[in-house]
Design an enzyme around this catalytic site. Structure first.
Site, PDB file in Angstrom:
ATOM      1  N   ARG A 141     -30.657  -7.439 116.221  1.00 24.79           N
ATOM      2  CA  ARG A 141     -30.515  -8.706 117.984  1.00 24.79           C
ATOM      3  C   ARG A 141     -31.635  -8.483 118.186  1.00 24.79           C
ATOM      4  NH1 ARG A 141     -24.150  -7.105 119.782  1.00 24.79           N
ATOM      5  NH2 ARG A 141     -23.367  -7.930 118.442  1.00 24.79           N
ATOM      6  N   TYR A 159     -12.750  -0.080 114.683  1.00 24.72           N
ATOM      7  CA  TYR A 159     -13.275  -0.167 113.090  1.00 24.72           C
ATOM      8  C   TYR A 159     -13.203   0.672 112.044  1.00 24.72           C
ATOM      9  CZ  TYR A 159     -17.725   2.504 111.262  1.00 24.72           C
ATOM     10  OH  TYR A 159     -18.839   3.130 110.375  1.00 24.72           O
ATOM     11  N   ASN A 196     -33.114  -2.258 110.983  1.00 22.14           N
ATOM     12  CA  ASN A 196     -33.190  -1.897 112.038  1.00 22.14           C
ATOM     13  C   ASN A 196     -33.300  -0.621 112.334  1.00 22.14           C
ATOM     14  OD1 ASN A 196     -30.606  -2.735 113.178  1.00 22.14           O
ATOM     15  ND2 ASN A 196     -32.081  -2.589 115.245  1.00 22.14           N
ATOM     16  N   ARG A 197     -32.150   0.115 112.026  1.00 21.62           N
ATOM     17  CA  ARG A 197     -32.420   1.478 112.645  1.00 21.62           C
ATOM     18  C   ARG A 197     -31.722   2.249 111.511  1.00 21.62           C
ATOM     19  NH1 ARG A 197     -28.066   2.057 116.983  1.00 21.62           N
ATOM     20  NH2 ARG A 197     -26.728   0.873 116.972  1.00 21.62           N
ATOM     21  N   GLY A 209     -23.467  -3.486 111.718  1.00 21.25           N
ATOM     22  CA  GLY A 209     -21.529  -2.557 112.552  1.00 21.25           C
ATOM     23  C   GLY A 209     -22.267  -2.249 113.898  1.00 21.25           C
ATOM     24  N   ASP A 260     -27.571 -12.670 115.570  1.00 20.53           N
ATOM     25  CA  ASP A 260     -26.537 -12.141 115.664  1.00 20.53           C
ATOM     26  C   ASP A 260     -25.314 -12.184 114.639  1.00 20.53           C
ATOM     27  OD1 ASP A 260     -24.254 -11.365 116.830  1.00 20.53           O
ATOM     28  OD2 ASP A 260     -24.709 -11.853 119.000  1.00 20.53           O
ATOM     29  N   LYS A 306     -13.549  -1.971 108.631  1.00 19.90           N
ATOM     30  CA  LYS A 306     -13.999  -1.317 106.837  1.00 19.90           C
ATOM     31  C   LYS A 306     -13.386  -1.126 105.705  1.00 19.90           C
ATOM     32  CE  LYS A 306     -18.336  -0.168 108.559  1.00 19.90           C
ATOM     33  NZ  LYS A 306     -19.722  -1.026 108.409  1.00 19.90           N
ATOM     34  N   ILE A 353     -28.665   3.562 108.909  1.00 21.79           N
ATOM     35  CA  ILE A 353     -28.739   3.619 107.533  1.00 21.79           C
ATOM     36  C   ILE A 353     -29.719   2.799 107.201  1.00 21.79           C
ATOM     37  CG2 ILE A 353     -26.873   3.172 105.730  1.00 21.79           C
ATOM     38  CD1 ILE A 353     -25.025   5.135 106.996  1.00 21.79           C
TER      39      ILE A 353
END
Length: 239
Positions: A34, A145, A11-12, A82, A53, A149, A14
């Site tokens: 979400r 994080y 939805n946003r 993420g 979710d 990753k 990348i």
């Protein structure tokens, strides 16, 4: 041929650029987020937006069931969703650590496991995980994080060995600093400090990450699996 493609967190940023790239190529694209809303940038495409979710296995299963009914079994999975909760280790709560791992790493496990069952049956599939240069080089204030990753690399390479005999590839794209909402909140001083360490001297555009993802999902990349492809302007060289 039009394939069934799922981009988590589409939805946003990348994820949005990745979804848009596949939609422009004529694939049947579904995104999860979400809120389950179709972003304005995807309104002109026939993109299916599903609320899910990825920290909830039941929601993941329900999302796949809805996508399979509309587009057929997922043939290309891009695990992009993420979160970050950055702070120094001694200030980091256990919830700060575990919630990031649960979304970024365990959430990826949930969606890949659900997709892999149908891919195994079809004896084909493409899985692309979106990691980060931080997972390879580290970053102060991002131990949660970075750990999540970095975990994606071991996850992908183990899965590439498990699924390779069924013509399913599993690869990782490791972006550097990308011009998204997440990086827009940084101060100009911090942005310049980051750019000074990038050999190409700029942030990436989200579409540049999307191009690498689409390549790994293409027929041209049929013999690439277990790879980590950096798209970071040279920031992570040597890692």
């Amino acid at each position: 041929m039009s394939r069934s493609v799922l981009v988590t967190g589409g939805n946003r940023g990348i994820g949005l650029a990745i979804a848009q790239g596949f939609a422009e190529a004529g694939d049947k694209v579904a995104i999860t987020s979400r809120n389950g809303e179709v972003p304005a940038e995807l309104a002109k495409y026939d993109v299916l937006a599903v609320r899910a979710d990825i920290t909830d296995a039941a929601q993941v299963d329900a999302a796949f069931t809805e996508i399979e009914a509309a587009h057929g079994p997922v043939e290309v999975l891009v695990a992009n969703a993420g979160i970050t909760k950055d702070t120094l280790l001694l200030r980091m709560s256990e919830e700060d650590f575990t919630s990031v791992l649960d979304t970024n790493l365990t959430g990826t496990f949930r969606v890949v496991k659900r997709a892999a069952a149908k891919m195994l049956r079809a004896r084909k599939g493409r899985v692309v995980l979106v990691s980060s240069v931080v997972g390879l080089s580290g970053s102060a204030g991002q131990v949660n994080y970075a750990a999540s990753k970095a975990g994606l690399v071991g996850f992908a390479r183990s899965l590439a060995r498990e699924l390779g005999s069924r013509s399913i590839t599993v690869n990782v794209v490791a972006p550097g600093f990308v011009d998204t909402d997440m990086t827009a909140v940084l101060s100009e001083e911090r942005r310049q400090e980051i750019v000074s360490g990038v050999p190409l001297g700029r942030y990436a555009a989200p579409a540049e990450i999307a191009s690498a993802v689409r390549f790994l999902a293409s027929d041209e990349a049929a013999y690439i699996t277990g790879a980590v492809i950096p798209v970071d302007g040279g920031l992570g060289m040597g890692h």
